[in-house]
Motif scaffolding. Structure first.
Motif, PDB file in Angstrom:
ATOM      1  N   LEU A   1     -16.785  30.739  17.385  1.00 47.11           N
ATOM      2  CA  LEU A   1     -15.993  30.137  16.312  1.00 47.11           C
ATOM      3  C   LEU A   1     -16.382  28.678  16.071  1.00 47.11           C
ATOM      4  O   LEU A   1     -16.472  28.233  14.926  1.00 47.11           O
ATOM      5  N   PHE A   2     -16.637  27.950  17.145  1.00 47.75           N
ATOM      6  CA  PHE A   2     -17.069  26.564  17.004  1.00 47.75           C
ATOM      7  C   PHE A   2     -18.421  26.497  16.303  1.00 47.75           C
ATOM      8  O   PHE A   2     -18.641  25.665  15.423  1.00 47.75           O
ATOM      9  N   GLY A   3     -19.329  27.382  16.680  1.00 46.01           N
ATOM     10  CA  GLY A   3     -20.629  27.424  16.029  1.00 46.01           C
ATOM     11  C   GLY A   3     -20.522  27.775  14.560  1.00 46.01           C
ATOM     12  O   GLY A   3     -21.218  27.196  13.722  1.00 46.01           O
ATOM     13  N   PHE A   4     -19.642  28.713  14.228  1.00 45.23           N
ATOM     14  CA  PHE A   4     -19.447  29.074  12.829  1.00 45.23           C
ATOM     15  C   PHE A   4     -18.880  27.912  12.026  1.00 45.23           C
ATOM     16  O   PHE A   4     -19.326  27.645  10.906  1.00 45.23           O
ATOM     17  N   VAL A   5     -17.906  27.204  12.597  1.00 48.24           N
ATOM     18  CA  VAL A   5     -17.330  26.049  11.905  1.00 48.24           C
ATOM     19  C   VAL A   5     -18.383  24.973  11.704  1.00 48.24           C
ATOM     20  O   VAL A   5     -18.476  24.363  10.635  1.00 48.24           O
ATOM     21  N   MET A   6     -19.193  24.712  12.718  1.00 48.53           N
ATOM     22  CA  MET A   6     -20.245  23.699  12.592  1.00 48.53           C
ATOM     23  C   MET A   6     -21.281  24.122  11.547  1.00 48.53           C
ATOM     24  O   MET A   6     -21.767  23.287  10.783  1.00 48.53           O
ATOM     25  N   LEU A   7     -21.630  25.397  11.500  1.00 48.67           N
ATOM     26  CA  LEU A   7     -22.584  25.878  10.513  1.00 48.67           C
ATOM     27  C   LEU A   7     -22.034  25.714   9.103  1.00 48.67           C
ATOM     28  O   LEU A   7     -22.747  25.257   8.198  1.00 48.67           O
ATOM     29  N   GLU A   8     -20.776  26.059   8.909  1.00 45.14           N
ATOM     30  CA  GLU A   8     -20.168  25.900   7.590  1.00 45.14           C
ATOM     31  C   GLU A   8     -20.023  24.425   7.225  1.00 45.14           C
ATOM     32  O   GLU A   8     -20.156  24.058   6.065  1.00 45.14           O
ATOM     33  N   TRP A   9     -19.760  23.598   8.197  1.00 45.48           N
ATOM     34  CA  TRP A   9     -19.639  22.156   7.934  1.00 45.48           C
ATOM     35  C   TRP A   9     -20.981  21.586   7.505  1.00 45.48           C
ATOM     36  O   TRP A   9     -21.062  20.729   6.623  1.00 45.48           O
ATOM     37  N   MET A  10     -22.063  22.063   8.133  1.00 48.90           N
ATOM     38  CA  MET A  10     -23.394  21.572   7.776  1.00 48.90           C
ATOM     39  C   MET A  10     -23.835  22.096   6.412  1.00 48.90           C
ATOM     40  O   MET A  10     -24.627  21.452   5.726  1.00 48.90           O
ATOM     41  N   ARG A  11     -23.350  23.248   5.995  1.00 44.65           N
ATOM     42  CA  ARG A  11     -23.731  23.842   4.706  1.00 44.65           C
ATOM     43  C   ARG A  11     -23.022  23.177   3.530  1.00 44.65           C
ATOM     44  O   ARG A  11     -23.526  23.275   2.400  1.00 44.65           O
ATOM     45  N   THR A  12     -21.880  22.589   3.761  1.00 40.83           N
ATOM     46  CA  THR A  12     -21.129  22.017   2.636  1.00 40.83           C
ATOM     47  C   THR A  12     -21.862  20.811   2.088  1.00 40.83           C
ATOM     48  O   THR A  12     -22.338  19.944   2.838  1.00 40.83           O
ATOM     49  N   PRO A  13     -21.962  20.725   0.764  1.00 38.31           N
ATOM     50  CA  PRO A  13     -22.645  19.566   0.169  1.00 38.31           C
ATOM     51  C   PRO A  13     -21.755  18.332   0.283  1.00 38.31           C
ATOM     52  O   PRO A  13     -20.540  18.403   0.188  1.00 38.31           O
ATOM     53  N   THR A  14     -22.370  17.207   0.536  1.00 35.15           N
ATOM     54  CA  THR A  14     -21.604  15.958   0.657  1.00 35.15           C
ATOM     55  C   THR A  14     -21.764  15.088  -0.554  1.00 35.15           C
ATOM     56  O   THR A  14     -22.671  15.129  -1.309  1.00 35.15           O
TER      57      THR A  14
END
Length: 100
Positions: A87-100
């Motif tokens: 779950l932590f890895g999934f959250v980090m992956l989604e966080w990295m995918r979001t455009p800033t």
């Protein structure tokens, strides 16, 4: 109070294992039933008998069942840690995918 908790754990573990083995026809359910639910349920019920008569055959069976329950608890702990890490890895992956 401890006897009540042990009785609930023992009967819940054994009935849960019986239900999984009887109603859910999949090898993962059977594996979970035999590796986790049955050892913990059996150890809980044997602990009640071992508290009443520690020098009886139930006490010897309790000594035999404790390593199996320890192994089941380790399996549950490892699966929980893998779930949290995933779950932590999934959250980090989604966080990295979001455009800033």
């Amino acid at each position: 109070m401890l006897v009540g908790y042990l009785a609930v754990g023992g009967l819940g573990g054994l009935y849960g294992g019986f239900y999984l083995a009887r109603e859910v026809h999949h090898w993962l359910a059977l594996l979970f039933s035999l590796m986790v639910l049955e050892p913990i349920g059996l150890t809980c019920l044997l602990a009640i008998a071992a508290m009443i008569a520690p020098d009886s055959a139930a006490g010897l069976l309790f000594d035999w069942s404790v390593p199996r329950a320890r192994r089941a608890a380790a399996i549950v702990g490892i699966l929980y840690l893998l779930l949290v890490a995933g779950l932590f890895g999934f959250v980090m992956l989604e966080w990295m995918r979001t455009p800033t």
